[in-house]
Design a protein around this motif. Structure first.
Motif, PDB file in Angstrom:
ATOM      1  N   LYS A   1     -57.440  10.189   9.058  1.00  0.00           N
ATOM      2  CA  LYS A   1     -56.301  10.744   8.315  1.00  0.00           C
ATOM      3  C   LYS A   1     -55.051   9.891   8.501  1.00  0.00           C
ATOM      4  O   LYS A   1     -54.317   9.612   7.561  1.00  0.00           O
ATOM      5  N   ASP A   2     -54.807   9.475   9.754  1.00  0.00           N
ATOM      6  CA  ASP A   2     -53.632   8.644  10.022  1.00  0.00           C
ATOM      7  C   ASP A   2     -53.721   7.317   9.275  1.00  0.00           C
ATOM      8  O   ASP A   2     -52.725   6.803   8.775  1.00  0.00           O
ATOM      9  N   ALA A   3     -54.948   6.767   9.215  1.00  0.00           N
ATOM     10  CA  ALA A   3     -55.134   5.503   8.506  1.00  0.00           C
ATOM     11  C   ALA A   3     -54.837   5.665   7.022  1.00  0.00           C
ATOM     12  O   ALA A   3     -54.226   4.797   6.390  1.00  0.00           O
ATOM     13  N   MET A   4     -55.250   6.805   6.460  1.00  0.00           N
ATOM     14  CA  MET A   4     -54.995   7.064   5.045  1.00  0.00           C
ATOM     15  C   MET A   4     -53.508   7.218   4.776  1.00  0.00           C
ATOM     16  O   MET A   4     -52.974   6.709   3.789  1.00  0.00           O
ATOM     17  N   VAL A   5     -52.815   7.914   5.676  1.00  0.00           N
ATOM     18  CA  VAL A   5     -51.370   8.082   5.536  1.00  0.00           C
ATOM     19  C   VAL A   5     -50.683   6.729   5.603  1.00  0.00           C
ATOM     20  O   VAL A   5     -49.774   6.429   4.819  1.00  0.00           O
ATOM     21  N   LEU A 113     -42.211  12.427  -1.558  1.00  0.00           N
ATOM     22  CA  LEU A 113     -43.404  13.156  -1.974  1.00  0.00           C
ATOM     23  C   LEU A 113     -44.450  13.146  -0.864  1.00  0.00           C
ATOM     24  O   LEU A 113     -45.079  14.174  -0.563  1.00  0.00           O
ATOM     25  N   LEU A 114     -44.633  11.981  -0.230  1.00  0.00           N
ATOM     26  CA  LEU A 114     -45.595  11.898   0.874  1.00  0.00           C
ATOM     27  C   LEU A 114     -45.176  12.818   2.019  1.00  0.00           C
ATOM     28  O   LEU A 114     -46.027  13.385   2.711  1.00  0.00           O
ATOM     29  N   ALA A 115     -43.860  12.962   2.209  1.00  0.00           N
ATOM     30  CA  ALA A 115     -43.384  13.828   3.291  1.00  0.00           C
ATOM     31  C   ALA A 115     -43.728  15.290   3.027  1.00  0.00           C
ATOM     32  O   ALA A 115     -43.784  16.097   3.949  1.00  0.00           O
ATOM     33  N   ARG A 116     -43.964  15.635   1.775  1.00  0.00           N
ATOM     34  CA  ARG A 116     -44.351  17.002   1.448  1.00  0.00           C
ATOM     35  C   ARG A 116     -45.851  17.230   1.578  1.00  0.00           C
ATOM     36  O   ARG A 116     -46.328  18.353   1.441  1.00  0.00           O
ATOM     37  N   THR A 117     -46.588  16.143   1.805  1.00  0.00           N
ATOM     38  CA  THR A 117     -48.039  16.271   1.865  1.00  0.00           C
ATOM     39  C   THR A 117     -48.565  15.911   3.250  1.00  0.00           C
ATOM     40  O   THR A 117     -48.801  16.769   4.075  1.00  0.00           O
ATOM     41  N   THR A 118     -48.730  14.600   3.505  1.00  0.00           N
ATOM     42  CA  THR A 118     -49.405  14.176   4.735  1.00  0.00           C
ATOM     43  C   THR A 118     -48.534  13.356   5.667  1.00  0.00           C
ATOM     44  O   THR A 118     -48.974  13.006   6.754  1.00  0.00           O
ATOM     45  N   PHE A 119     -47.320  13.025   5.249  1.00  0.00           N
ATOM     46  CA  PHE A 119     -46.487  12.079   5.980  1.00  0.00           C
ATOM     47  C   PHE A 119     -45.342  12.833   6.645  1.00  0.00           C
ATOM     48  O   PHE A 119     -44.610  13.554   5.986  1.00  0.00           O
ATOM     49  N   ASP A 120     -45.179  12.685   7.954  1.00  0.00           N
ATOM     50  CA  ASP A 120     -44.153  13.442   8.675  1.00  0.00           C
ATOM     51  C   ASP A 120     -43.430  12.543   9.674  1.00  0.00           C
ATOM     52  O   ASP A 120     -43.579  12.676  10.880  1.00  0.00           O
ATOM     53  N   PRO A 121     -42.597  11.600   9.154  1.00  0.00           N
ATOM     54  CA  PRO A 121     -41.884  10.691  10.051  1.00  0.00           C
ATOM     55  C   PRO A 121     -40.612  11.337  10.574  1.00  0.00           C
ATOM     56  O   PRO A 121     -40.189  12.393  10.077  1.00  0.00           O
ATOM     57  N   ARG A 210     -49.641  21.862   3.267  1.00  0.00           N
ATOM     58  CA  ARG A 210     -48.452  21.522   4.040  1.00  0.00           C
ATOM     59  C   ARG A 210     -47.421  22.649   3.978  1.00  0.00           C
ATOM     60  O   ARG A 210     -46.813  23.020   4.966  1.00  0.00           O
ATOM     61  N   THR A 211     -47.233  23.192   2.744  1.00  0.00           N
ATOM     62  CA  THR A 211     -46.183  24.187   2.596  1.00  0.00           C
ATOM     63  C   THR A 211     -46.584  25.521   3.199  1.00  0.00           C
ATOM     64  O   THR A 211     -45.748  26.273   3.673  1.00  0.00           O
ATOM     65  N   THR A 212     -47.884  25.827   3.188  1.00  0.00           N
ATOM     66  CA  THR A 212     -48.300  27.093   3.783  1.00  0.00           C
ATOM     67  C   THR A 212     -48.501  26.972   5.277  1.00  0.00           C
ATOM     68  O   THR A 212     -48.343  27.942   6.014  1.00  0.00           O
ATOM     69  N   GLY A 213     -48.819  25.770   5.749  1.00  0.00           N
ATOM     70  CA  GLY A 213     -49.073  25.588   7.171  1.00  0.00           C
ATOM     71  C   GLY A 213     -47.864  25.178   7.954  1.00  0.00           C
ATOM     72  O   GLY A 213     -47.865  25.194   9.175  1.00  0.00           O
ATOM     73  N   GLY A 214     -46.802  24.767   7.226  1.00  0.00           N
ATOM     74  CA  GLY A 214     -45.569  24.368   7.918  1.00  0.00           C
ATOM     75  C   GLY A 214     -45.677  22.976   8.468  1.00  0.00           C
ATOM     76  O   GLY A 214     -46.665  22.281   8.316  1.00  0.00           O
ATOM     77  N   GLY A 215     -44.598  22.555   9.131  1.00  0.00           N
ATOM     78  CA  GLY A 215     -44.565  21.242   9.760  1.00  0.00           C
ATOM     79  C   GLY A 215     -43.683  20.285   9.018  1.00  0.00           C
ATOM     80  O   GLY A 215     -43.870  20.060   7.838  1.00  0.00           O
ATOM     81  N   GLY A 216     -42.726  19.692   9.726  1.00  0.00           N
ATOM     82  CA  GLY A 216     -41.900  18.680   9.143  1.00  0.00           C
ATOM     83  C   GLY A 216     -40.722  19.251   8.380  1.00  0.00           C
ATOM     84  O   GLY A 216     -40.754  20.367   7.885  1.00  0.00           O
ATOM     85  N   ALA A 217     -39.675  18.442   8.269  1.00  0.00           N
ATOM     86  CA  ALA A 217     -38.456  18.900   7.598  1.00  0.00           C
ATOM     87  C   ALA A 217     -38.682  19.148   6.124  1.00  0.00           C
ATOM     88  O   ALA A 217     -37.946  19.906   5.492  1.00  0.00           O
ATOM     89  N   TYR A 218     -39.712  18.500   5.518  1.00  0.00           N
ATOM     90  CA  TYR A 218     -39.936  18.625   4.099  1.00  0.00           C
ATOM     91  C   TYR A 218     -41.051  19.611   3.777  1.00  0.00           C
ATOM     92  O   TYR A 218     -41.454  19.745   2.646  1.00  0.00           O
ATOM     93  N   GLY A 219     -41.608  20.271   4.777  1.00  0.00           N
ATOM     94  CA  GLY A 219     -42.689  21.181   4.474  1.00  0.00           C
ATOM     95  C   GLY A 219     -42.711  22.387   5.389  1.00  0.00           C
ATOM     96  O   GLY A 219     -43.762  22.841   5.794  1.00  0.00           O
TER      97      GLY A 219
END
Length: 222
Positions: A1-5, A113-121, A210-219
């Motif tokens: 997953k990290d590699a894909m991100v 957009l990535l921050a709303r899905t799989t990217f959480d920098p 992401r939006t239902t599971g939470g995590g990150g400032a954008y999700g």
């Protein structure tokens, strides 16, 4: 997953060769036209007066055919466009800066957009790109404020070519056109998913997780 991100982030940062070629060809044609005009219509003498260099014309817009003999200073005192060659290079620099500003704007949209899905920098990551775009925008503003018609046209042409080449989803861009502080709505999933080589269904699914599971400032959960 990290590699894909990681691959998604690289794709967001890397423009296609077709887009770069479009910007390059547009700039090359514009510079060729300016070079022909410079060397055929401004005479063979000294181009301008270096001792009377200014960072902006005080009496309104001037062209290379105007009576004013003052050289334009671009950003730094040492960067006086005192010869035809330097003026042409200054024009090319301003054009490239305009195109680069539009490229950074699109990168910011893709990364959000990535921050709303799989990217959480960390937030500093996005702040860095914001400051970079802001800096480019204010530099372009200073170029326009020289009141040189040619440099003003370079600003417009660079922004126009960059927007046409790099902005893949016109509906995602708001109505504000401030160069330094643009109104940037998020891009649609289908447009970014296509650039990242994914299906829109997969991106929508990731957003839902992401939006239902939470995590990150954008999700975060509401």
């Amino acid at each position: 997953k990290d590699a894909m991100v990681g691959k998604d982030v690289v794709r967001a940062l890397q423009p296609s060769w077709v887009d770069v070629a479009l910007v390059f060809c547009t700039g090359a044609v514009a510079c060729a036209v300016l070079a022909i005009l410079l060397w055929t219509t401004t005479g063979s003498g000294h181009y301008c007066d270096r001792s009377d260099a200014v960072d902006m014309h005080m009496l309104g817009f001037k062209t290379m055919w105007s009576d004013s003999s003052s050289c334009i200073i671009l950003f730094f005192e040492a960067w006086a466009l005192e010869s035809r060659t330097k003026f042409l290079l200054g024009y090319l620099l301003v054009y490239a800066l305009g195109a680069y500003t539009e490229y950074i704007a699109q990168v910011r949209r893709d990364l959000r957009l990535l921050a709303r899905t799989t990217f959480d920098p960390p937030k500093i990551f996005f702040t860095s790109f914001f400051v970079l775009q802001l800096s480019c925008g204010y530099l372009l503003m200073l170029c326009a404020m020289t009141y040189s018609v040619e440099l003003f046209l370079a600003v417009l042409l660079g922004l126009g070519a960059g927007h046409h080449a790099f902005c893949k989803d016109s509906a995602a861009v708001g109505d504000r056109i401030d160069v330094c502080c643009p109104d940037e709505d998020g891009p649609t999933f289908s447009s970014v998913a296509a650039r990242l080589g994914r299906g829109s269904d997969e991106s929508s699914s990731l957003l839902g997780n992401r939006t239902t599971g939470g995590g990150g400032a954008y999700g975060r959960k509401s």
